[in-house]
Design a protein around this motif. Structure first.
Motif, mmCIF file in Angstrom:
data_model
loop_
_atom_site.group_PDB
_atom_site.id
_atom_site.type_symbol
_atom_site.label_atom_id
_atom_site.label_comp_id
_atom_site.label_asym_id
_atom_site.label_seq_id
_atom_site.Cartn_x
_atom_site.Cartn_y
_atom_site.Cartn_z
ATOM 1 N N GLU A 17 -10.388 7.798 -4.617
ATOM 2 C CA GLU A 17 -11.054 7.393 -3.976
ATOM 3 C C GLU A 17 -10.904 6.922 -2.315
ATOM 4 O OE1 GLU A 17 -14.006 7.162 -7.766
ATOM 5 O OE2 GLU A 17 -13.735 5.637 -6.867
ATOM 6 N N ILE A 18 -10.704 5.780 -2.173
ATOM 7 C CA ILE A 18 -10.424 5.492 -1.296
ATOM 8 C C ILE A 18 -9.801 6.258 -0.427
ATOM 9 C CG2 ILE A 18 -9.104 3.391 0.400
ATOM 10 C CD1 ILE A 18 -9.966 1.681 -2.133
ATOM 11 N N ALA A 19 -8.323 6.554 -1.233
ATOM 12 C CA ALA A 19 -7.785 8.037 -0.231
ATOM 13 C C ALA A 19 -8.461 9.893 0.669
ATOM 14 C CB ALA A 19 -6.329 8.504 -0.806
ATOM 15 N N ASP A 20 -9.226 9.266 -0.195
ATOM 16 C CA ASP A 20 -10.027 10.288 -0.280
ATOM 17 C C ASP A 20 -11.152 10.331 1.016
ATOM 18 O OD1 ASP A 20 -8.915 12.161 -1.937
ATOM 19 O OD2 ASP A 20 -10.182 11.947 -3.597
ATOM 20 N N LYS A 21 -11.992 8.869 0.951
ATOM 21 C CA LYS A 21 -12.715 8.921 1.704
ATOM 22 C C LYS A 21 -12.068 8.101 3.648
ATOM 23 C CE LYS A 21 -16.814 6.334 -0.798
ATOM 24 N NZ LYS A 21 -17.918 7.711 0.020
ATOM 25 N N ILE A 22 -10.950 7.955 3.286
ATOM 26 C CA ILE A 22 -10.051 7.357 4.533
ATOM 27 C C ILE A 22 -9.015 8.037 5.099
ATOM 28 C CG2 ILE A 22 -11.186 4.915 4.819
ATOM 29 C CD1 ILE A 22 -8.022 3.994 4.077
ATOM 30 N N CYS A 23 -9.727 9.415 4.091
ATOM 31 C CA CYS A 23 -8.461 10.684 4.628
ATOM 32 C C CYS A 23 -7.121 10.273 5.190
ATOM 33 C CB CYS A 23 -8.788 11.707 5.815
ATOM 34 S SG CYS A 23 -10.723 12.173 6.330
ATOM 35 N N LEU A 24 -6.541 9.431 3.920
ATOM 36 C CA LEU A 24 -4.939 9.178 3.895
ATOM 37 C C LEU A 24 -4.634 9.537 2.548
ATOM 38 C CD1 LEU A 24 -4.906 5.829 5.588
ATOM 39 C CD2 LEU A 24 -3.770 7.862 6.574
ATOM 40 N N SER A 25 -3.330 9.794 1.766
ATOM 41 C CA SER A 25 -2.400 9.771 0.776
ATOM 42 C C SER A 25 -2.626 8.237 0.114
ATOM 43 C CB SER A 25 -1.393 10.336 0.877
ATOM 44 O OG SER A 25 -0.789 9.078 1.638
ATOM 45 N N PRO A 26 -2.838 8.935 -1.278
ATOM 46 C CA PRO A 26 -2.331 7.557 -2.099
ATOM 47 C C PRO A 26 -1.258 6.988 -2.153
ATOM 48 C CG PRO A 26 -3.578 9.408 -3.451
ATOM 49 C CD PRO A 26 -2.505 10.168 -2.318
ATOM 50 N N PRO A 55 -3.484 -15.090 8.650
ATOM 51 C CA PRO A 55 -3.078 -13.769 8.915
ATOM 52 C C PRO A 55 -3.946 -12.844 9.433
ATOM 53 C CG PRO A 55 -3.307 -14.683 6.743
ATOM 54 C CD PRO A 55 -3.492 -15.516 7.570
ATOM 55 N N THR A 56 -3.578 -11.901 10.155
ATOM 56 C CA THR A 56 -4.889 -10.552 10.504
ATOM 57 C C THR A 56 -4.621 -8.957 9.817
ATOM 58 O OG1 THR A 56 -3.467 -10.426 12.533
ATOM 59 C CG2 THR A 56 -5.166 -11.660 12.559
ATOM 60 N N LEU A 57 -5.622 -8.688 9.421
ATOM 61 C CA LEU A 57 -5.594 -7.000 8.801
ATOM 62 C C LEU A 57 -5.570 -6.471 10.112
ATOM 63 C CD1 LEU A 57 -7.677 -8.765 6.188
ATOM 64 C CD2 LEU A 57 -4.705 -8.601 6.074
ATOM 65 N N THR A 58 -5.042 -5.275 9.855
ATOM 66 C CA THR A 58 -5.513 -3.850 10.634
ATOM 67 C C THR A 58 -6.929 -3.464 10.644
ATOM 68 O OG1 THR A 58 -4.063 -2.280 9.006
ATOM 69 C CG2 THR A 58 -3.172 -3.687 10.352
ATOM 70 N N GLU A 59 -7.364 -2.830 10.762
ATOM 71 C CA GLU A 59 -8.577 -2.049 10.489
ATOM 72 C C GLU A 59 -8.249 -0.810 9.544
ATOM 73 O OE1 GLU A 59 -11.250 -2.153 12.094
ATOM 74 O OE2 GLU A 59 -10.129 -3.646 12.574
ATOM 75 N N GLY A 60 -7.098 -0.260 9.005
ATOM 76 C CA GLY A 60 -6.674 0.565 8.287
ATOM 77 C C GLY A 60 -6.497 -0.379 6.624
ATOM 78 N N GLU A 61 -6.379 -1.813 7.055
ATOM 79 C CA GLU A 61 -6.264 -2.839 6.042
ATOM 80 C C GLU A 61 -7.417 -2.879 5.696
ATOM 81 O OE1 GLU A 61 -1.567 -3.821 6.716
ATOM 82 O OE2 GLU A 61 -3.425 -5.288 7.409
ATOM 83 N N LYS A 62 -8.033 -3.372 6.426
ATOM 84 C CA LYS A 62 -9.849 -4.013 6.251
ATOM 85 C C LYS A 62 -11.135 -3.265 5.615
ATOM 86 C CE LYS A 62 -10.421 -7.104 10.350
ATOM 87 N NZ LYS A 62 -10.832 -7.436 11.625
ATOM 88 N N SER A 63 -10.139 -1.786 5.261
ATOM 89 C CA SER A 63 -11.647 -0.522 5.371
ATOM 90 C C SER A 63 -10.330 -0.695 3.654
ATOM 91 C CB SER A 63 -11.011 0.899 5.444
ATOM 92 O OG SER A 63 -11.386 0.664 7.817
ATOM 93 N N LEU A 77 -9.958 -2.820 1.560
ATOM 94 C CA LEU A 77 -9.962 -4.130 1.093
ATOM 95 C C LEU A 77 -11.683 -3.726 1.016
ATOM 96 C CD1 LEU A 77 -8.416 -7.129 2.488
ATOM 97 C CD2 LEU A 77 -8.660 -6.368 -0.094
ATOM 98 N N THR A 78 -12.236 -3.608 1.992
ATOM 99 C CA THR A 78 -13.638 -3.371 2.097
ATOM 100 C C THR A 78 -14.241 -2.311 0.962
ATOM 101 O OG1 THR A 78 -14.607 -3.699 4.504
ATOM 102 C CG2 THR A 78 -15.468 -2.958 3.357
ATOM 103 N N LEU A 79 -12.878 -0.593 0.774
ATOM 104 C CA LEU A 79 -13.709 -0.118 -0.147
ATOM 105 C C LEU A 79 -13.447 -0.378 -1.556
ATOM 106 C CD1 LEU A 79 -12.656 3.230 1.650
ATOM 107 C CD2 LEU A 79 -15.118 2.152 1.153
ATOM 108 N N SER A 80 -12.736 -1.306 -1.226
ATOM 109 C CA SER A 80 -12.011 -1.997 -3.336
ATOM 110 C C SER A 80 -12.801 -3.137 -3.223
ATOM 111 C CB SER A 80 -10.688 -2.878 -2.354
ATOM 112 O OG SER A 80 -9.712 -2.158 -2.385
ATOM 113 N N ILE A 81 -13.676 -3.644 -2.500
ATOM 114 C CA ILE A 81 -15.052 -4.672 -2.850
ATOM 115 C C ILE A 81 -16.068 -3.686 -3.309
ATOM 116 C CG2 ILE A 81 -16.494 -5.811 -1.851
ATOM 117 C CD1 ILE A 81 -14.346 -6.964 0.092
ATOM 118 N N GLN A 82 -15.994 -2.657 -2.641
ATOM 119 C CA GLN A 82 -17.091 -1.593 -3.672
ATOM 120 C C GLN A 82 -17.249 -0.886 -4.436
ATOM 121 O OE1 GLN A 82 -18.331 0.808 0.073
ATOM 122 N NE2 GLN A 82 -18.324 -0.917 1.086
ATOM 123 N N GLY A 83 -15.440 -0.991 -5.194
ATOM 124 C CA GLY A 83 -15.398 -0.478 -6.398
ATOM 125 C C GLY A 83 -14.864 0.628 -6.500
ATOM 126 N N TYR A 84 -14.243 1.240 -5.433
ATOM 127 C CA TYR A 84 -13.566 2.723 -4.617
ATOM 128 C C TYR A 84 -11.920 2.296 -5.865
ATOM 129 C CZ TYR A 84 -17.661 4.319 -2.551
ATOM 130 O OH TYR A 84 -18.688 4.567 -2.672
#
Length: 251
Positions: A210-219, A189-197, A199-206
């Motif tokens: 908090e992820i929604a705030d960081k990438i300017c999207l709704s929860p 499977p391939t992940l979009t850039e948004g999906e990678k973001s 996951l990456t932020l989830s790895i960092q514990g957000y």
């Protein structure tokens, strides 16, 4: 299954023992130790000529209460004793199928491939589903595996099996069907850039908020991203998604 000989089949019989340079073994062991220390991964090295383990790293979760030295002494007997009996045929099937596939690969390309599969270990009577990734370390000139490195981790699936052959840096892989006894070509499977973001932020514990705030999207949008990630990776939660994406180098 009660014989370790069942694991060592003619498809990988070492026919050129004069090529085996055991003076190099310490180098392989030191490399495995360094990898285990730096990555916190559980690893071991198989010697297919002597039919034993050369090295077993310390990891209490996957050693079933034994010391690394005891597992090393047990060799493949460890699996006979600590894998549920109803999964013994699975181990023998994947062993035969894996070597048959491997022997169809050109000798010059064999180090680029690895096999991955899931099975249970019994730890104090409790079943733990683990994943093995097995890759060649040293081959003889005719392409037989002398030494192999196995990386052990918690499985990201819900059941045993999932026997797959992967080639490094390729999105294509082959999955073995235990029903048809055939290898089926598939695509990672391939992940979009948004999906990678996400996951990456989830790895960092957000958190999702908090992820929604960081990438300017709704929860709600983050929830949709996570749902798509779970479906693509065939996992049930974010922990399994992180493990699957990391194991399959999707990030």
């Amino acid at each position: 299954m009660n014989r370790t000989d069942d694991f060592f089949i003619p498809d990988n019989e070492i026919r050129l023992p004069e090529e085996l340079d055991y003076s190099r073994v310490d180098e392989f062991i030191r490399s495995a130790e360094a990898f285990s220390r730096s990555s916190y991964q559980s690893v071991y090295i198989i010697d297919y000529f002597r039919q034993n383990f050369l090295y077993v790293s310390p990891n209490p979760m996957f050693l079933c209460g034994l010391t690394p030295e005891r597992v090393k002494e047990s060799g493949y007997r460890f699996y006979i004793e600590f894998v549920p009996e109803d999964e013994h045929p699975l181990l023998l099937t994947l062993n035969r199928a894996g070597f048959a596939f491997f022997n169809d690969i050109p000798v010059t390309e064999r180090k680029d491939w690895y096999i991955t599969y899931d099975f249970h270990l019994l730890n104090s009577g409790r079943k733990i589903l683990i994943n093995h990734k097995l890759t060649p370390l040293a081959l003889t000139s005719d392409g037989r595996i002398w030494l192999a490195l196995c990386v052990v981790s918690a499985a990201t699936h819900a059941d045993a099996g999932h026997i797959e052959m992967h080639r490094v840096d390729s999105a294509e892989y082959f999955e073995f069907s235990t029903v048809s006894r055939r290898w089926i070509k598939k695509q990672m499977p391939t992940l979009t850039e948004g999906e990678k973001s996400v996951l990456t932020l989830s790895i960092q514990g957000y958190t999702m908020s908090e992820i929604a705030d960081k990438i300017c999207l709704s929860p709600d949008t983050i929830k949709k991203y996570r749902k798509r990630i779970f479906e693509k990776l065939e996992v049930r939660n974010i922990t399994e998604a992180i493990a699957a994406a990391t194991n399959n180098k999707l990030l």
